[in-house]
Enzyme design. Structure first.
Site: not given
Ligand SMILES: *Cc1c(COP(=O)(O)O)cnc(C)c1O
Length: 394
Positions: A183, A211, A242
């Site tokens: 990320s 992502h 996301k």
């Molecule tokens: C953003 C992210 C999360 C968290 O996801 P949420 O739905 O916002 O809790 C978990 N793992 C990775 C790799 C992320 O980039």
């Protein structure tokens, strides 16, 4: 003697301020979109993970409103007692079909999904092989399991194999876990080669594709689809917060595993289910993704254009291969100043420093989306060029 019980907080806060690492919260005054009101100012938004522009999509909003009318605002129970509404079952069925896996479990968030999925699969007699740059939620899920954590070098199948050969025989079983798209750098794990190594040694495979969900693979079906590992790969973690534009996490993969998690995953058993509005909006997102690949195509076209132009301007975009484009600056103070000057120029792109990225590797992170028009990108690129020249970065 009186001691100040809170002195440790003052000291830590002062340290953060000194190292330019204090987080300052910006307040959004409008929905997540290409343009957004931030701290009262209308700016071009490169910060949200709204990859496909679904967070403020009319069909998504309509689905959420209709679900509130039919189902109320909350299930008022955990999934395993009385919180499993027909909407949850429908979403799990649709997500499994969309992703081409046997089964899927919908939980409260992506963060939660890692806490839910890792501890039931490995315990203190087991070993987790974890990429050096894995996300905090994977690290916390791994720690929660009490398994031994062995870190292998970033995206390095040869080092993974060396670590497996060194450690696996001392433990009952092993689990490989990696981010799909990293990320902060926007690079993609070589999942085909990592899986080949893990399979050869009988190690369970897990990827956190937060992502990549809605971004990678055919029409956004995720990293397992991108590498054609259907039926081979064990567990895929995803987020609906996301690209899907809503909130929630998904654990997708082999039926035996997903079904087992319904018995053992603590966030599923002990934390209430997501709301009808969230669940119905996620269903609408699956509809939109199944109907057309146009948004995913536009996302990638925007990302390629932006990254190419930034490189041409002389910026260092690191290892980016995806719509996440870091602008590597190194010094945390410089990154903060860069972000401030962009904001004054009407462009919202946050600086990211330690502990989110290693010390000395501060950056601005640009999130490209399908919601941006070509003119938006040109405007953003022009602001980056001006600020970059003024600060001597290019
Ligand atoms: C953003 C992210 C999360 C968290 O996801 P949420 O739905 O916002 O809790 C978990 N793992 C990775 C790799 C992320 O980039």
């Amino acid at each position: 003697m009186t001691t100040d019980k809170l002195a440790f907080i003052c000291a830590d806060m002062a340290g953060l301020a000194e190292s330019n690492l204090l987080i300052t919260l910006r307040t959004m005054g409008s929905p997540a979109d290409a343009w957004m009101v931030v701290d009262g100012k209308q700016v071009l938004n490169f910060c949200t993970n709204n990859y496909l522009g679904l967070a403020n999509h009319p069909k998504m909003k309509a689905a959420a409103k209709a679900a509130i009318d039919q189902w109320g605002v909350g299930p008022a129970a955990v999934r395993s007692i009385a919180g499993t509404q027909a909407l949850h079952i429908e979403l799990e069925r649709r997500l499994a079909a969309f992703k081409g896996v046997e089964d899927a479990l919908y939980v409260q968030s992506g963060f939660c999904a890692n806490q839910a999925a890792i501890p039931p699969l490995v315990g203190k007699e087991d070993v987790i092989f974890s990429d050096r740059l894995n996300h905090a939620s994977i690290i916390d899920g791994a720690r929660l399991s009490s398994a031994k954590i062995v870190v292998y070098e970033h995206c390095d199948p040869a080092d993974l194999e060396a670590k497996i050969e060194e450690h696996l025989s001392n433990y009952r079983r092993g689990l490989l876990v990696t981010d799909g798209v990293f990320s902060m750098d926007g690079d993609i794990a070589p999942l085909d080669r990592l899986t080949e190594v893990a399979e050869r040694h009988g190690v369970l495979t897990m990827v956190d594709d937060a992502h990549g969900e809605g971004v990678l693979g055919k029409g956004g079906r995720g990293i397992v689809d991108h590498f054609g590992l259907h039926g081979v790969f064990d567990v895929e973690i995803g987020t609906l917060s996301k690209a899907f534009g809503v909130v929630g996490g998904v654990i997708a993969g082999k039926r035996a595993i997903v079904n087992y998690l319904r018995q053992r995953a603590r966030p599923f058993l002990f934390s209430s289910a997501t709301t009808p509005a969230d669940t119905a909006a996620c269903l609408a997102a699956v509809d939109l993704l199944e109907e057309s690949e146009a948004l995913v195509t536009k996302l990638w076209a925007n990302a390629e254009h932006f990254r190419g132009e930034m490189k041409r301007l002389g910026f260092d975009t690191g290892r980016s291969q995806t719509p996440i484009v870091p602008v590597m600056l190194g010094d945390a103070g410089l990154a903060k100043q860069f972000s401030r000057e962009l904001f004054e120029a009407g462009v919202f792109a946050m600086s990211i420093g330690f502990p989110t990225v290693p010390r000395g590797m501060a950056r601005i992170r640009v999130m490209n989306t399908a919601a941006h028009s070509r003119e938006d990108l040109e405007q953003g690129l022009a602001a980056f060029a001006r600020v970059g020249r003024r600060l001597g970065v290019i």
